[in-house]
Design an enzyme around this catalytic site. Structure first.
Site, PDB file in Angstrom:
ATOM      1  N   ALA B 151       0.815  -1.211   0.000  1.00  0.00           N
ATOM      2  CA  ALA B 151       0.000   0.000   0.000  1.00  0.00           C
ATOM      3  C   ALA B 151       0.855   1.269   0.000  1.00  0.00           C
ATOM      4  CB  ALA B 151      -0.926  -0.016   1.210  1.00  0.00           C
ATOM      5  N   HIS B 152       2.181   1.105  -0.009  1.00  0.00           N
ATOM      6  CA  HIS B 152       3.041   2.296   0.016  1.00  0.00           C
ATOM      7  C   HIS B 152       3.022   2.973  -1.353  1.00  0.00           C
ATOM      8  CE1 HIS B 152       5.488   1.107   3.763  1.00  0.00           C
ATOM      9  NE2 HIS B 152       4.442   0.317   3.676  1.00  0.00           N
ATOM     10  N   HIS B 211       8.956  -5.881   2.424  1.00  0.00           N
ATOM     11  CA  HIS B 211       8.626  -5.189   1.187  1.00  0.00           C
ATOM     12  C   HIS B 211       9.770  -5.415   0.209  1.00  0.00           C
ATOM     13  CE1 HIS B 211       4.906  -3.121   2.287  1.00  0.00           C
ATOM     14  NE2 HIS B 211       5.431  -3.000   3.496  1.00  0.00           N
ATOM     15  N   ALA B 236       3.885  -8.816   1.127  1.00  0.00           N
ATOM     16  CA  ALA B 236       4.840  -7.958   0.432  1.00  0.00           C
ATOM     17  C   ALA B 236       6.228  -8.578   0.350  1.00  0.00           C
ATOM     18  CB  ALA B 236       4.909  -6.574   1.090  1.00  0.00           C
ATOM     19  N   ARG B 243      12.094 -24.144  -4.826  1.00  0.00           N
ATOM     20  CA  ARG B 243      13.484 -24.073  -5.303  1.00  0.00           C
ATOM     21  C   ARG B 243      14.183 -22.827  -4.798  1.00  0.00           C
ATOM     22  NH1 ARG B 243      11.799 -27.304  -9.774  1.00  0.00           N
ATOM     23  NH2 ARG B 243      10.920 -25.584 -10.930  1.00  0.00           N
ATOM     24  N   ASP B 266      -4.746 -11.312  11.756  1.00  0.00           N
ATOM     25  CA  ASP B 266      -6.173 -10.951  11.720  1.00  0.00           C
ATOM     26  C   ASP B 266      -6.998 -11.991  10.968  1.00  0.00           C
ATOM     27  OD1 ASP B 266      -5.285 -10.458   9.186  1.00  0.00           O
ATOM     28  OD2 ASP B 266      -6.101  -8.436   9.025  1.00  0.00           O
ATOM     29  N   HIS B 269      -4.995 -11.076   6.412  1.00  0.00           N
ATOM     30  CA  HIS B 269      -3.710 -10.812   5.756  1.00  0.00           C
ATOM     31  C   HIS B 269      -2.890 -12.083   5.572  1.00  0.00           C
ATOM     32  CE1 HIS B 269      -4.657  -6.640   6.482  1.00  0.00           C
ATOM     33  NE2 HIS B 269      -3.655  -6.310   5.688  1.00  0.00           N
ATOM     34  N   ASP B 291      -0.234  -4.222  12.486  1.00  0.00           N
ATOM     35  CA  ASP B 291      -0.135  -3.433  11.265  1.00  0.00           C
ATOM     36  C   ASP B 291      -1.431  -2.634  11.072  1.00  0.00           C
ATOM     37  OD1 ASP B 291       1.212  -2.395   9.133  1.00  0.00           O
ATOM     38  OD2 ASP B 291       0.783  -4.050   7.762  1.00  0.00           O
ATOM     39  N   LEU B 326      -7.815  -4.455   0.226  1.00  0.00           N
ATOM     40  CA  LEU B 326      -7.597  -4.392   1.673  1.00  0.00           C
ATOM     41  C   LEU B 326      -6.877  -3.090   1.994  1.00  0.00           C
ATOM     42  CD1 LEU B 326      -6.305  -7.902   2.777  1.00  0.00           C
ATOM     43  CD2 LEU B 326      -8.509  -6.859   3.275  1.00  0.00           C
TER      44      LEU B 326
END
Lengths: 299, 404
Positions: B151-152, B211, B236, B243, B266, B269, B291, B326
Site C-alpha cells: 500500500a506504500h 517489502h 509484500a 526451489r 487478523d 492478511h 499493522d 484491503l
C-alpha cells in the site's frame, strides 16, 4: 500423647490445619500477647500450609498477631536460593498471608558466627515467651528438624553436619548433584522443640510407618529422636492409615477408641481442644450411648 | 524513601514459559519486585492488596508495527499540536487492548514528513498519564522494493546510492544521532543497503527486512549482515517457492541464527494455515503485529485515511472504497493473540509470549518488557481463560479500560 489417625495425607493436613486454626482462635492473640508458632519445612507440612492459607483467604484466620520460629536452615545456601528454607516458607506460606515480617524468625545459615546465631535464636524464642505450639514432621529415620539419629534428646539450637542419607535424599532438590547439597545446617535441638508448650507432629506414608512405631511403641531413644515426645505433657501426632502399618493393632485400636469415647460418650462439646475433659457428661446427655454399648442404658 | 508495595494475590502468573498457579505478584515504584527478598531483608509489607480473582496475569502486549488507530494516522502530518494530541490518543486508547508498549510505524513518506514526525516519536515512558509506552518509531520504507510496495506510494520509494548520506537525508538523522528510529524495514536487495546495517545497529535500530523481492541467498546475507526481523511475513515479499523460498526460507535456515518474524494475525492478511505453517517452522521467532491503520478501534463506517477513502466493514476488514482492496488491518493486538491461539492450537503461554516475550527479545528489552521477572516494568494485563483483557496496569498503576 494423643494419636489421631485419618485416612490419608489430605485428611491429616486438614485436621492439623484446623486444629492450629482453632488453637490460635481460642488463644485470641493480641499484639502484646502473640501466638508463638514453631514451623517445619519439607513435604509433610505443605498440605497444612495450604489449608491455613485457605482459612486466611476465607477470613477465618489472621496471622497478624502470630509469631513464627522455623526449625532449621541450610548453612551457606543463599537466602534467595530456591531450595533454601527461607524460599520454602515464603512460597508455601508467608507470601500468601498477612503475617508481619518482623514476626517471622528463621535461622540465618549465612551468619558470620554460626554458633552465635544459634545462641541468639534460642534467646529470641525465650524473649517471645517460648513457643506455644511446635508443628513438626519426621523423617523415615524418626528425625525431627535436622536432629538425626544419635542427636542428644536435650540438644539446643546448633550447627549440625547432615547424615549421608539425608544429603543423598536431598540431592533430588539440587539437580541430582550430590556436590551441590549443603553439608551442614542450623537446627533447633530436640530439647528446643520439647520445650514448646505443645508439640504437634504429622506423620504420613508407609515409608514412615517404622518410625512411628519406634517413636511411640518403644522406649525413648536417641536413635529415633521424635521418641522424646513420650516425655511431653501435651503432644499430638496426626498420622494417616499408611503410617500405622507397623503399629500393633492394640495401639491403633486404643487411640481410635479414645476418639470414639470422646465423641460418642463424652460429647465433643465437653472436650477441650487439647483433649482435656472440660466436664463430665451424664450419660443422658449422650444420644448415642446405646450404639456405643450395644445395650440400653439403665438409670 | 521506599515506595509502598502493592500485592496482587489469587492469580495465575505467566512466568518462565509456564502458568504458575495460585501465585502472588508484588509491585513497587512501577516495577515488579522480588518480594521475598524485601520481606526478609527490609521487613516491608504491602500497603495495598489486589485480588485478581484467579485471572491470568501476563506482561502487557507489545506491538512493533502499528500505523495508527482510533482515527489517527502516524504518517499523516496534521500540524505539530494536533499530531502530539493524536499520538497521546493512541497511546492511551491502546491500553484498552492490553497493549502497553508500541512502535508507531511510518509508512514510506517524503523526507519532510520524517523530519517533522520522527521528533515526536522519541521513546517515551509508559504511565497512567502518557498511556502506552512509545518504544521509538518503526520506519517501514522508503528504502524498499518497487515491486513489493504493497500500500506504500511507489513514487516515494527510493534507493540509497550515496550510502548513509541518503539515509540521513531522508530521515533527518546523523552518523551519531538517532533520537527516534527503533526499527527500520528495508529491502535488502537494494544496492549498498546491506553495508549500512552495521551503522543502523550502532545507532540503536533493529534491522528488519520486508517489502522485498529478495531471494533466499540475499535474505540469508541480510541476516549475516545483522537483520533480526522479517516485516509481516508472507505479505509484500517473494512468495514461497520450493526451489527458492525467498525471505520465508529464513524460518528454516540451518546455519544462521533465525530471525524473528512479524505476523499480522487478523485471519485475513495471512491465512490461518499459513500462520500455523510459519509457527511450526520457527515457534520461538513469532512476533504478533497488528499493522493496524487509523480505522482500528473505530466503529464500522466510512473514513478518510491519508488521501484514501476507506470503508470499515466489521472488526476485521477495511477496504478502499474505490477499488475494494484491503486497506490495512483493523485488528487489535489482543484479538491477534486470541486468533493466534485458535489458528495454531498453541497454549495460552505460547500465544501470550508471541506478543510479549518475543517482541521484547527482538528489541533487546527482555529484562524490562514482556516479562514478569523481578525488575521489569509493572506493565500487566489480567486475562480470562479466553484471553480477553479484563484489567490493565501500566508502570504499576491501574488504568480504567472499561472492559466488558
Amino acid at each position: 500423647m494423643r494419636l489421631i489417625i485419618r485416612k490419608d495425607y489430605d485428611e491429616v493436613s486438614e485436621h492439623m490445619a484446623s486444629y492450629i486454626r482453632d488453637r490460635i482462635l481460642e488463644f485470641n492473640p493480641t499484639e502484646e500477647r502473640p501466638f508463638v508458632l514453631g514451623l517445619p519445612t519439607g513435604s509433610s507440612p505443605v498440605g497444612v500450609y495450604k489449608n491455613l492459607v485457605k482459612y486466611y483467604r476465607n477470613n477465618q484466620l489472621s496471622f497478624r498477631n502470630v509469631v513464627t520460629f522455623n526449625m532449621d536452615e541450610y548453612v551457606g545456601l543463599p537466602r534467595d536460593h530456591p531450595e533454601s528454607y527461607h524460599s520454602f516458607m515464603w512460597n508455601h506460606f508467608f507470601k500468601h498471608i498477612d503475617i508481619l515480617p518482623q514476626n517471622v524468625h528463621l535461622l540465618d545459615g549465612n551468619a558470620e558466627d554460626l554458633d552465635m546465631e544459634c545462641v541468639r535464636y534460642e534467646e529470641s524464642i525465650k524473649k517471645a515467651g517460648g513457643i506455644e505450639l511446635f508443628l513438626g514432621g519426621i523423617g523415615p529415620d524418626g528425625h525431627i528438624a535436622f536432629n538425626e539419629p544419635g542427636s542428644s534428646l536435650t540438644s539446643r539450637t546448633r550447627v549440625k553436619t547432615l547424615a549421608y542419607d539425608t544429603i543423598l535424599a536431598n540431592s533430588r532438590f539440587f539437580g541430582n548433584d550430590i556436590n551441590k547439597v549443603p553439608r551442614m545446617a542450623l537446627t533447633v535441638g530436640v530439647g528446643t522443640v520439647m520445650e514448646a508448650r505443645e508439640v504437634a507432629i504429622i506423620i504420613t506414608g508407609a515409608h514412615k510407618a517404622l518410625a512411628l512405631a519406634k517413636c511411640i511403641e518403644e522406649g525413648v531413644n536417641h536413635m529415633w529422636t521424635v521418641s522424646a515426645i513420650q516425655l511431653h505433657q501435651k503432644a499430638l501426632i496426626a498420622c494417616d492409615e499408611d503410617a500405622t502399618l507397623e503399629l500393633h493393632v492394640k495401639t491403633v485400636k486404643y487411640f481410635m477408641n479414645i476418639e470414639k469415647v470422646q465423641k460418642e460418650l463424652v460429647g465433643m462439646q465437653n472436650v477441650g481442644l487439647q483433649g482435656n475433659i472440660k466436664r463430665y457428661a451424664t450419660p443422658d446427655v449422650s444420644p448415642t450411648r446405646k450404639e456405643f454399648y450395644g445395650v440400653p442404658f439403665k438409670k | 524513601m521506599t515506595d509502598s508495595i502493592t500485592k496482587i494475590q489469587n492469580c495465575r502468573l505467566i512466568r518462565d514459559g509456564q502458568i504458575v498457579h495460585d501465585d502472588v505478584l508484588f509491585i513497587q515504584s512501577g516495577k515488579i519486585v522480588d518480594a521475598q527478598s524485601h520481606f526478609y531483608r527490609m521487613g516491608s509489607k504491602p500497603s495495598k492488596i489486589i485480588d485478581a480473582q484467579g485471572l491470568i496475569i501476563a506482561p502487557g502486549y507489545i506491538d512493533v508495527q502499528i500505523n495508527g488507530a482510533f482515527g489517527v494516522d502516524f504518517s499523516n502530518w496534521v500540524g505539530e499540536e494536533k499530531m502530539r494530541e493524536n499520538i497521546d490518543i493512541v497511546a492511551k486508547e491502546l491500553l484498552r487492548f492490553g497493549c502497553t508498549s508500541f512502535a508507531p510505524t511510518i509508512v514510506s513518506s517524503s523526507p519532510e514528513i520524517y523530519h517533522k514526525v520522527l521528533p515526536l516519536l522519541k521513546p517515551r515512558k509508559g504511565n497512567k498519564n502518557n498511556g502506552s509506552e512509545i518504544l521509538g518509531a518503526h520506519v517501514e520504507g522508503p528504502f524498499i522494493c518497487q515491486d513489493k510496495s504493497g500500500a506504500h506510494p511507489k513514487e516515494l520509494l527510493v534507493d540509497a546510492p550515496k550510502g548513509f548520506a541518503d539515509i540521513a537525508r531522508v530521515y533527518g538523522i546523523t552518523e551519531t544521532e538517532n533520537p527516534s528510529i527503533r526499527i527500520i524495514t528495508v529491502a535488502p536487495e537494494l544496492e549498498g543497503i546491506q553495508n549500512l546495517f552495521k551503522k543502523f545497529i550502532e545507532l540503536g535500530m533493529t534491522v528488519s527486512i520486508g517489502h522485498s523481492c529478495a531471494l533466499v541467498e540475499q535474505a540469508e546475507r541480510a541476516v549475516e549482515s545483522g537483520a533480526r526481523f522479517i516485516t509481516h511475513l508472507f505479505n509484500a515479499m517473494q512468495q514461497f517457492h520450493h526451489r527458492d523460498p525467498g525471505i520465508i526460507g529464513l524460518l528454516s535456515t540451518t546455519h544462521l541464527s533465525r530471525p524473528y518474524y512479524g505476523l499480522i494475525c487478523d485471519g485475513i492478511h495471512v491465512h490461518p494455515n499459513s500462520v500455523k505453517l510459519a509457527y511450526s517452522a520457527h515457534p520461538s521467532g513469532v512476533v504478533l503485529v497488528t499493522d493496524a491503520v487509523g480505522a482500528m478501534g473505530l466503529p464500522p463506517g466510512e473514513y478518510k485515511i491519508g488521501t484514501a477513502k476507506i470503508r470499515k466493514i466489521d472488526d476485521y476488514r477495511v477496504e478502499v472504497i474505490d477499488n475494494g482492496r484491503l486497506a490495512g488491518s483493523v485488528v487489535s493486538i489482543s484479538e491477534c493473540v486470541r486468533n493466534f491461539k485458535k489458528f495454531t492450537g498453541c497454549s495460552i503461554v505460547e500465544a501470550v509470549e508471541a506478543a510479549t516475550k518475543h517482541p521484547a527479545e527482538l528489541l533487546g528489552i527482555e529484562n524490562r518488557k514482556g516479562t514478569l521477572s523481578y525488575g521489569a516494568d509493572a506493565d500487566l494485563i489480567f486475562l480470562d481463560d479466553d484471553l480477553n483483557v479484563i484489567r490493565c496496569f501500566i508502570s504499576g498503576e491501574e488504568v480504567d479500560i472499561g472492559s466488558t
